[in-house]
Design a protein around this motif. Structure first.
Motif, PDB file in Angstrom:
ATOM      1  N   PHE A  26       4.616  -3.846  13.858  1.00  0.00           N
ATOM      2  CA  PHE A  26       5.247  -4.611  12.738  1.00  0.00           C
ATOM      3  C   PHE A  26       6.097  -6.037  13.759  1.00  0.00           C
ATOM      4  O   PHE A  26       6.716  -6.379  14.075  1.00  0.00           O
ATOM      5  CB  PHE A  26       5.806  -3.394  12.385  1.00  0.00           C
ATOM      6  CG  PHE A  26       7.537  -4.137  11.591  1.00  0.00           C
ATOM      7  CD1 PHE A  26       8.137  -4.343  11.515  1.00  0.00           C
ATOM      8  CD2 PHE A  26       6.834  -4.610   9.890  1.00  0.00           C
ATOM      9  CE1 PHE A  26       8.915  -5.408  10.559  1.00  0.00           C
ATOM     10  CE2 PHE A  26       7.224  -4.820   9.646  1.00  0.00           C
ATOM     11  CZ  PHE A  26       9.173  -5.397   9.136  1.00  0.00           C
ATOM     12  N   PHE A  86      -3.312  -1.537   3.084  1.00  0.00           N
ATOM     13  CA  PHE A  86      -4.100  -2.839   4.252  1.00  0.00           C
ATOM     14  C   PHE A  86      -4.802  -3.918   3.363  1.00  0.00           C
ATOM     15  O   PHE A  86      -5.891  -3.210   2.474  1.00  0.00           O
ATOM     16  CB  PHE A  86      -4.214  -2.298   4.868  1.00  0.00           C
ATOM     17  CG  PHE A  86      -3.100  -1.680   6.475  1.00  0.00           C
ATOM     18  CD1 PHE A  86      -2.496  -0.044   5.679  1.00  0.00           C
ATOM     19  CD2 PHE A  86      -2.042  -2.537   6.703  1.00  0.00           C
ATOM     20  CE1 PHE A  86      -1.084  -0.139   6.737  1.00  0.00           C
ATOM     21  CE2 PHE A  86      -0.825  -2.221   7.040  1.00  0.00           C
ATOM     22  CZ  PHE A  86      -0.406  -0.863   7.440  1.00  0.00           C
ATOM     23  N   GLN A 126      -1.966  -6.236  15.698  1.00  0.00           N
ATOM     24  CA  GLN A 126      -2.960  -5.410  15.879  1.00  0.00           C
ATOM     25  C   GLN A 126      -3.955  -5.844  17.145  1.00  0.00           C
ATOM     26  O   GLN A 126      -5.402  -6.714  17.013  1.00  0.00           O
ATOM     27  CB  GLN A 126      -4.167  -4.884  14.975  1.00  0.00           C
ATOM     28  CG  GLN A 126      -4.891  -2.976  16.066  1.00  0.00           C
ATOM     29  CD  GLN A 126      -5.586  -2.999  15.323  1.00  0.00           C
ATOM     30  OE1 GLN A 126      -6.550  -3.104  13.687  1.00  0.00           O
ATOM     31  NE2 GLN A 126      -5.687  -1.265  15.455  1.00  0.00           N
ATOM     32  N   LEU A 142      -2.730  -7.937   9.686  1.00  0.00           N
ATOM     33  CA  LEU A 142      -3.369  -7.074   8.763  1.00  0.00           C
ATOM     34  C   LEU A 142      -1.548  -7.385   7.805  1.00  0.00           C
ATOM     35  O   LEU A 142      -0.799  -7.513   8.388  1.00  0.00           O
ATOM     36  CB  LEU A 142      -3.585  -6.064   9.107  1.00  0.00           C
ATOM     37  CG  LEU A 142      -4.529  -5.127   9.229  1.00  0.00           C
ATOM     38  CD1 LEU A 142      -4.350  -4.462  11.476  1.00  0.00           C
ATOM     39  CD2 LEU A 142      -5.387  -4.609   9.491  1.00  0.00           C
ATOM     40  N   TYR A 148       1.557  -6.847  10.157  1.00  0.00           N
ATOM     41  CA  TYR A 148       1.933  -6.108  11.233  1.00  0.00           C
ATOM     42  C   TYR A 148       0.234  -6.696  11.958  1.00  0.00           C
ATOM     43  O   TYR A 148      -0.539  -7.839  11.684  1.00  0.00           O
ATOM     44  CB  TYR A 148       1.410  -5.119  10.732  1.00  0.00           C
ATOM     45  CG  TYR A 148       1.340  -4.202  10.506  1.00  0.00           C
ATOM     46  CD1 TYR A 148       1.847  -3.912   9.068  1.00  0.00           C
ATOM     47  CD2 TYR A 148       2.301  -3.008  11.269  1.00  0.00           C
ATOM     48  CE1 TYR A 148       2.979  -3.089   8.420  1.00  0.00           C
ATOM     49  CE2 TYR A 148       3.517  -1.879  10.906  1.00  0.00           C
ATOM     50  CZ  TYR A 148       3.475  -2.424   9.418  1.00  0.00           C
ATOM     51  OH  TYR A 148       4.758  -1.077   8.934  1.00  0.00           O
ATOM     52  N   LEU A 160       1.964   2.024   2.860  1.00  0.00           N
ATOM     53  CA  LEU A 160       0.918   0.815   2.572  1.00  0.00           C
ATOM     54  C   LEU A 160      -0.769   0.854   1.916  1.00  0.00           C
ATOM     55  O   LEU A 160      -1.888   1.294   2.774  1.00  0.00           O
ATOM     56  CB  LEU A 160       1.264   0.405   3.777  1.00  0.00           C
ATOM     57  CG  LEU A 160       2.747  -0.561   4.010  1.00  0.00           C
ATOM     58  CD1 LEU A 160       3.313  -1.018   5.402  1.00  0.00           C
ATOM     59  CD2 LEU A 160       3.550  -1.089   3.223  1.00  0.00           C
ATOM     60  N   GLN A 169       2.954  -3.431  -0.546  1.00  0.00           N
ATOM     61  CA  GLN A 169       4.116  -1.753  -1.594  1.00  0.00           C
ATOM     62  C   GLN A 169       3.958  -2.150  -2.801  1.00  0.00           C
ATOM     63  O   GLN A 169       4.324  -2.955  -2.818  1.00  0.00           O
ATOM     64  CB  GLN A 169       4.981  -1.762  -0.234  1.00  0.00           C
ATOM     65  CG  GLN A 169       5.632  -1.082  -0.944  1.00  0.00           C
ATOM     66  CD  GLN A 169       7.334  -0.249  -0.315  1.00  0.00           C
ATOM     67  OE1 GLN A 169       8.177  -1.003   0.650  1.00  0.00           O
ATOM     68  NE2 GLN A 169       8.209   0.960  -0.346  1.00  0.00           N
ATOM     69  N   ILE A 214      -5.743  -8.707  16.078  1.00  0.00           N
ATOM     70  CA  ILE A 214      -5.493  -8.327  14.135  1.00  0.00           C
ATOM     71  C   ILE A 214      -4.204  -8.833  13.325  1.00  0.00           C
ATOM     72  O   ILE A 214      -3.682  -8.334  13.981  1.00  0.00           O
ATOM     73  CB  ILE A 214      -7.014  -7.656  14.168  1.00  0.00           C
ATOM     74  CG1 ILE A 214      -7.770  -7.775  14.855  1.00  0.00           C
ATOM     75  CG2 ILE A 214      -7.082  -7.171  12.495  1.00  0.00           C
ATOM     76  CD1 ILE A 214      -8.871  -5.768  14.763  1.00  0.00           C
ATOM     77  N   GLU A 227      -5.791  -0.930  20.370  1.00  0.00           N
ATOM     78  CA  GLU A 227      -4.317  -0.612  20.253  1.00  0.00           C
ATOM     79  C   GLU A 227      -3.351  -0.587  18.843  1.00  0.00           C
ATOM     80  O   GLU A 227      -4.660  -0.366  17.716  1.00  0.00           O
ATOM     81  CB  GLU A 227      -3.259  -1.696  21.078  1.00  0.00           C
ATOM     82  CG  GLU A 227      -3.467  -1.925  22.828  1.00  0.00           C
ATOM     83  CD  GLU A 227      -2.564  -2.391  23.138  1.00  0.00           C
ATOM     84  OE1 GLU A 227      -3.067  -2.813  24.252  1.00  0.00           O
ATOM     85  OE2 GLU A 227      -1.521  -2.723  22.881  1.00  0.00           O
ATOM     86  N   GLY A 228      -2.741   0.238  19.216  1.00  0.00           N
ATOM     87  CA  GLY A 228      -1.587  -0.124  17.185  1.00  0.00           C
ATOM     88  C   GLY A 228      -1.157  -1.075  16.731  1.00  0.00           C
ATOM     89  O   GLY A 228      -1.404  -1.981  17.120  1.00  0.00           O
ATOM     90  N   LEU A 229      -0.943  -0.758  15.507  1.00  0.00           N
ATOM     91  CA  LEU A 229      -0.510  -1.598  14.811  1.00  0.00           C
ATOM     92  C   LEU A 229       1.097  -2.205  15.285  1.00  0.00           C
ATOM     93  O   LEU A 229       2.133  -1.360  15.422  1.00  0.00           O
ATOM     94  CB  LEU A 229      -0.318  -1.931  13.262  1.00  0.00           C
ATOM     95  CG  LEU A 229      -1.615  -2.071  13.001  1.00  0.00           C
ATOM     96  CD1 LEU A 229      -3.202  -0.801  13.039  1.00  0.00           C
ATOM     97  CD2 LEU A 229      -1.427  -1.893  11.657  1.00  0.00           C
ATOM     98  N   TYR A 283       4.503  -6.337   3.696  1.00  0.00           N
ATOM     99  CA  TYR A 283       4.100  -6.319   5.343  1.00  0.00           C
ATOM    100  C   TYR A 283       3.521  -6.907   6.091  1.00  0.00           C
ATOM    101  O   TYR A 283       1.800  -6.843   6.104  1.00  0.00           O
ATOM    102  CB  TYR A 283       3.987  -4.619   5.928  1.00  0.00           C
ATOM    103  CG  TYR A 283       5.427  -4.071   5.119  1.00  0.00           C
ATOM    104  CD1 TYR A 283       5.402  -4.156   3.794  1.00  0.00           C
ATOM    105  CD2 TYR A 283       6.833  -3.533   5.848  1.00  0.00           C
ATOM    106  CE1 TYR A 283       6.434  -3.333   2.616  1.00  0.00           C
ATOM    107  CE2 TYR A 283       7.487  -2.482   5.133  1.00  0.00           C
ATOM    108  CZ  TYR A 283       7.431  -2.988   3.486  1.00  0.00           C
ATOM    109  OH  TYR A 283       8.646  -1.911   3.188  1.00  0.00           O
ATOM    110  N   LYS A 339      -8.504  -6.229   5.206  1.00  0.00           N
ATOM    111  CA  LYS A 339      -9.042  -5.656   5.697  1.00  0.00           C
ATOM    112  C   LYS A 339      -9.189  -6.745   7.174  1.00  0.00           C
ATOM    113  O   LYS A 339      -9.795  -6.390   7.967  1.00  0.00           O
ATOM    114  CB  LYS A 339     -10.566  -5.813   5.367  1.00  0.00           C
ATOM    115  CG  LYS A 339     -11.373  -5.434   4.256  1.00  0.00           C
ATOM    116  CD  LYS A 339     -12.336  -6.002   3.925  1.00  0.00           C
ATOM    117  CE  LYS A 339     -12.825  -4.775   2.479  1.00  0.00           C
ATOM    118  NZ  LYS A 339     -14.470  -4.703   2.285  1.00  0.00           N
TER     119      LYS A 339
END
Lengths: 113, 112
Positions: B45, B102, B37, B88, B35, B100, B92, B86, B41-43, B33, B104
């Motif tokens: 998808f 992740f 960021q 990421l 993502y 998940l 899975q 960022i 803030e949040g991630l 996956y 770095k």
């Protein structure tokens, strides 16, 4: 309408205190998670719940206790806070255990002083 | 030891340039996956890859998963300042009961 919402967004507290972070998702997902992102931006799973049942409990101190009153909520309670607990905590949800395209909340920045 | 390695750690590119971010797993992936960021803030998808050799695109971002399902690359064409953030990758390793893992992250800055 926020899909995954967590409160508070910021939390500053003294060492030794007990605090809670709340998380709610309105997506109808079965699985919810708590992740911790440290100062180096490394994101690590802490807990995973599926239909209110704990399915993953990574190596975290037992001062951290997740609680899921129903499938839409997963709260994180932290006892006896320590300086090293300072981080950003993210709540997330995914449709099921097998489908991990998780939707993340905005994060809670916890600072322990 | 870290099962998922991302490279580079950080990247500064000029607007309009192409760039690639790599994600390598030490184990065979069930799913990979990507993502993004934004700072503070949040991630968000971006894409999920499951089949060996799979490639997906969303606007100017393309992600591929190699045949052995141990490496993925994210390619951005004609980068824009809005691509900054960022990136990421999340692995899975099983089809049940696992969140998940992740990498770095790769911090991307796009300069005018």
């Amino acid at each position: 309408d926020t899909a995954v919402s967590q409160t508070p967004k910021y939390l500053v507290t003294q060492m030794g205190n007990d605090k809670s972070i709340k998380c709610e998702q309105n997506l109808g997902h079965d699985t919810m998670y708590w992740y911790k992102q440290d100062s180096k931006k490394f994101l690590k799973i802490m807990f995973s719940y599926n239909n209110k049942e704990l399915i993953i409990n990574e190596t975290v101190p037992n001062r951290f206790s997740p609680k899921s009153p129903d499938k839409a909520h997963l709260n994180l309670h932290i006892n006896s806070l320590e300086l090293g607990d300072s981080a950003v905590y993210f709540c997330a949800s995914s449709p099921s255990e097998a489908r991990s395209e998780a939707f993340f909340g905005q994060g809670t920045r916890l600072t322990v002083v | 030891s870290q099962e998922l390695e991302q490279s580079p750690q950080s990247l500064i590119v000029q607007e309009g340039k192409n760039l690639t971010i790599n994600c390598t797993s030490s184990k065979t992936l069930y799913g990979l996956y990507w993502y993004k960021q934004k700072y503070g803030e949040g991630l968000i998808f971006l894409m999920m890859l499951q089949k060996g050799g799979e490639e997906k695109s969303h606007e100017k971002i393309t992600a591929k998963l190699d045949e052995k399902k141990q490496q993925s690359s994210l390619h951005i064409t004609a980068s824009q300042p809005s691509h900054a953030g960022i990136y990421l990758c999340g692995a899975q390793y099983s089809n049940s009961g696992y969140a998940l893992n992740f990498g770095k992250g790769t911090s991307l800055l796009v300069t005018p």
